[in-house]
Structures are given as C-alpha cells and as structure tokens.
Design an enzyme around this catalytic site. Sequence first.
Site, PDB file in Angstrom:
ATOM      1  N   GLY A  52       0.844  -1.199   0.000  1.00 14.05           N
ATOM      2  CA  GLY A  52       0.000   0.000   0.000  1.00 14.05           C
ATOM      3  C   GLY A  52       0.875   1.244   0.000  1.00 14.05           C
ATOM      4  N   GLU A  85       1.495  12.027   1.326  1.00 18.74           N
ATOM      5  CA  GLU A  85       1.222  13.321   1.962  1.00 18.74           C
ATOM      6  C   GLU A  85       1.273  14.357   0.852  1.00 18.74           C
ATOM      7  OE1 GLU A  85       3.957  14.195   5.197  1.00 18.74           O
ATOM      8  OE2 GLU A  85       3.779  12.173   5.982  1.00 18.74           O
ATOM      9  N   ASP A 100      -1.794  14.413   8.396  1.00 16.28           N
ATOM     10  CA  ASP A 100      -0.579  13.935   9.044  1.00 16.28           C
ATOM     11  C   ASP A 100       0.540  14.932   8.771  1.00 16.28           C
ATOM     12  OD1 ASP A 100       0.969  12.322  10.559  1.00 16.28           O
ATOM     13  OD2 ASP A 100       0.961  10.608   9.197  1.00 16.28           O
ATOM     14  N   GLU A 104      -3.314  13.555   3.865  1.00 17.53           N
ATOM     15  CA  GLU A 104      -2.645  12.302   3.465  1.00 17.53           C
ATOM     16  C   GLU A 104      -3.681  11.275   3.046  1.00 17.53           C
ATOM     17  OE1 GLU A 104       0.463  10.755   5.952  1.00 17.53           O
ATOM     18  OE2 GLU A 104      -0.044   8.680   5.460  1.00 17.53           O
ATOM     19  N   HIS A 149       5.113   7.036   1.562  1.00 13.44           N
ATOM     20  CA  HIS A 149       5.594   5.792   2.155  1.00 13.44           C
ATOM     21  C   HIS A 149       5.042   4.611   1.381  1.00 13.44           C
ATOM     22  CE1 HIS A 149       5.824   8.114   6.243  1.00 13.44           C
ATOM     23  NE2 HIS A 149       6.762   8.484   5.394  1.00 13.44           N
ATOM     24  N   HIS A 169       8.343  -0.474   5.960  1.00 15.60           N
ATOM     25  CA  HIS A 169       7.885   0.903   5.773  1.00 15.60           C
ATOM     26  C   HIS A 169       9.000   1.636   5.037  1.00 15.60           C
ATOM     27  CE1 HIS A 169       6.545   4.844   7.898  1.00 15.60           C
ATOM     28  NE2 HIS A 169       5.554   4.487   7.118  1.00 15.60           N
TER      29      HIS A 169
END
Length: 537
Positions: free
Chosen positions: A11, A15, A107, A112, A166, A252
Amino acid sequence: MEAVSVRRVMGIETEFGITSTQLDRRGTPLSPMLLSAQVVRAYAAGSAAGDALPTSAGWDYADETPLRDARGFEMARALADRSQLTDVDDPAIANTVLSNGARFYVDHAHPEYSAPEVTSPLAAVRFDRAGELVALRALETLAADGQEVRLYKNNVDGKGASYGTHENYLVPRSVPFDRLARLLIPFLVARPVIAGAGRVGLGQASETPGFQLSQRADYLEAEVGLETTLRRPIVNTRDEPHATPHLHRRLHVIVGDATMADVTTYLAMGSLSLVLRVIETHPELLEGMTLAHPVRSAQVVSHDPSLRATVPLADGRELTGLDLVEAHLQAVEQARDQALASGDERWAEEPGQGSASTDTQTTSQAGTDGVLARWREVVDALRRDPAEAAGQVEWVAKHSLLGRFRQRAGVGWDDPRLAAMDIQWHDLDPARGLAQKLRAAGHLERLVEDEQITTAVTAPPEDTRAWFRGECVRRFGPQGDVRGASWDSVTLLDERRHARRVRIDEPTSGTRAQVGPVLARHTHTATLLGELASEDA
Ligand code: ATP
Ligand code: MG
Ligand code: MG
C-alpha cells in the site's frame, strides 16, 4: 478471520503538499494543519452517502502507538483553536475511512491519502491514482464554497521542507531484519534511476543549481533508523505490522518519491516487491552489492541525469546507479528461474496473479513476468539514451520538458521559472499540472484507464481486508452503524448500540470471496455481528 497468503500485500501513503491564499477572520493565513483538515472534511462533506464514514465516526486509534497519540493530541490542539475553525471539536473528523478501504487524514500538517492494501503493483497504481481523484474532489467541494486550495503530489516544497510518500510491503517475520536492511540498501540507493520523480535544485534548500533524479535523496542522513522526519534513514525500522505480529512485518519504505507516471509507480512497487522476494528466498544472489558509503552514494546517483557517475562498493568495484539497478534485475531473473525449477509457489504467484475480477490486468502487466519485462525494457532504454525512457520514467519526462524550456530560454537550472515548473509538474489540478497534461496528451504511458480509476475511488480492492473495511463503510456507514476502522479492525454497533471490534489481523482475509456471502445476508450490523467474531471496543 484467518488466511495466510504468499502474495505480497502492499500500500502507498501520500502526503500532499498544500498551499492556499486563504485568510482567517483576523486576516492571517490559515495554518497548513487547518487547511489540511478542511480538505479532508471537504471530501466527506462533498461525496455521496457511503463514500466516506460520516464525520461522527473515524479512524480507530486503539491499536496505534503513543507516538501517534501525541500527534493526535497536537492535531486536536490545533483544531481546538476556535478563532480559526468554529465548527470543529473532534480531531477524528479529519481522519476518515473511505469506501475504497483507504484512510484520508491529516498527518504532519498535510492531507494524506493512505491507499488500501492491494496485492499487485498494478493495483497499487490504480489506487494511488484514485487518491489523486479523492483529493481533487475535495478541492472541488472547497472551490464551490469559494475557497481556493492547491494540492501537489510531490515531496519537496522548494523551500527546504520535505514530506513523505511511504510504501508498505508485507514481509514474513521470519526474514531477519538485519539481512533485510543490509540487502535492501543498495537497491534503495539506486532505484531512483527507474523510479525517481525528478527535482530541480541540488541540496535540501536547492543551494546548488542543477537537476536530480530523486525528490528525497538530499534529505537522507542515515542508513538505518526509526525516524521519518528527522535524520531520515534509507531503511526505516518502524515496526507496526498492522497484522499478526509473529507472522508478519510491514516494511515501511520512506525514501521513495510520489509519482504521477503510471509506469514509474508500477516499476517502483513491482521492482522492490521482487527484490524483497529474492531477499526472502535467495539472499545469496544479492550478496556483494554492499556500498562503501550508502548515504553519499544516494546523492551521487541522484545528482547525475547522465547516469554515468559511479559509486564505490565495499569490495572496491565502482558501479553506476543503472549498473546496480540492472544487477538487481538479473538477481531477480535468476531467483525466479531457480525457484520455478524447484516449484517454489512464492514465485509462481508473485505479484498479483489471480487478482480479483475488477483488476482487469492486461497480460503484459500481470505478475512477475510483467514487472520483469517492463524493468528490462526501461533499463535497456536508459542504457541506450536516458531520453528514450521519457514516456515511462518520470524524472526523464520532467528533465526532457524542463530541459527544452531551459534551452529555448537560454537559462541555467537556477532560473526561478524552472523551480516553479518543477512544483507545477505535481499540481493535482488537471488544468495546471504539467504531468497531468503530458498524461492526457499521451506523452506519459498509462497503465490504468480513467474508468478503472474512478471505480477505485469508491470500490475497494476485492482480494484484501480492505474489501471488508470499504464495504462496511459503504453499506453500514450511512445508517450510522460503523463507529470507526483501523487497518486491522472495523468497529460496528450491535443491537444495543454498543461498539464491537471485528479484528482482521490477516491482510488477505476479509476479502470479497471470504466475507461477501456473509455481508450479503445482512442489512444491519446488529445481525451481521452475530455471524462474526468480535470483541468489546
Ligand atoms: P505514518 O503515516 O505515520 O507513516 P503509517 O505508516 O502507519 O503511519 P498509514 O497512513 O496508516 O501509515 O498507512 C498505512 C499504509 O500501509 C496504507 O497504505 C496501508 O494500505 C498499508 N498497510 C496496512 N497494513 C499493511 C500490512 N500489513 N502490510 C503492508 N501494507 C500495509
Ligand atoms: Mg501515513
Ligand atoms: Mg507511513
């Protein structure tokens, strides 16, 4: 809900950069935090019933860390500043869940969009593009109200600040983290060659004129670490699996760029997912690529659009970024051949084979072979002449367009118009955004159709738990029976209006195939809960 799969769950979180000329009642500009909250609220306000949780519900922070609570607190404080916003008293309303299974929230003072979990890089592209539409719809709602806000899908504001995109990849917990980190670093350093969005200016505040491949390279300061906004590491150690912890890790990745070019997004996700597969199954094939100075090398690779600069390896060899990308491609090809010969199903299925019917993958993009073919094609084009990859690789496309302007105008990379064009490249407004215009004109190859993207704004992926989350929002949200959701749970109301948490620890459970028939039998959560295991929320 149980079911362990060998397919890679992934996924992308984005941002968005945000600007506005809007002033508050006292005539001072609205803070980015408040503007971002308005954007998030505008989507819920402007969309049809069932497209987003009503603002009385929201994200369920129960499973998140104290760090996150601190951020929620910070946001609550800002929102509680009633001199700027009068009708907001709950930060959860700037943190909503969409019927496509995504989270849309505030965020680090940015709106985001965290895309739902998918199981193929092509589906990742589709839901990433859907996020652009979500953000655009929010802007349209604000515009109808006379508020002009701009959003940028990039990672630098041109004034020294950087914000994140990310990528998240599900990795078996059994893979030792030190091996993961060590073998990933060289690829993460080199990957911008095929996955960078391009950037005007060298250095965090663009102190030196020039053009570079990556938005993030100049903000990397460490090899491995926990931070995401200070002393940013190449490999992030955050360990929040949002999944059964002893089985899974959620890797991450914070060094990648937000991308507007379909093939670039596809290759970024597809190539990294396959490199992870090599690390899981044939790590020996990636030995010997250790870099002598990873952080410095990330900058050397990024600062060289000619693709000729070399970086030193620990064994004394000197390779270009493109050499490193190709060496990883070869390792993947070799691992795939060895695995298929031995019947290793992790390769037969990786990534995205047998996706749900809405993933209308053309055969050329499906699965491992699709990624490998694209990867090879792009590497070969870059080898012949980087400009040949302008339809596929975003930094090349940006470099070509801006380079032509630079030549016509007879100026250097320090010309402020080039910096402005760099920002405008990422503007989400199709009437302004340069990448959007190239896409529309057919100069950036597309992998997903408009119609598929529109569908993905409201319909969840069918083959992960995002399906259960999204369908609960769509079916039961409008009647007020969904209290909230998190990545691994959905909280529903029982017949006494008590909140019950349904856990979905396995990312590949809660799929349409698994819970579709159950959901179809119920029009209310009160009776649905009778069929699902749940706990007091
Ligand atoms: P932060 O925004 O502070 O970085 P975070 O990384 O937890 O926090 P979220 O914005 O909540 O971020 O987004 C999580 C992302 O990870 C989503 O895009 C989601 O699809 C994906 N994801 C969730 N669970 C998993 C998992 N187990 N494996 C892989 N991806 C996952
Ligand atoms: Mg996030
Ligand atoms: Mg994140």
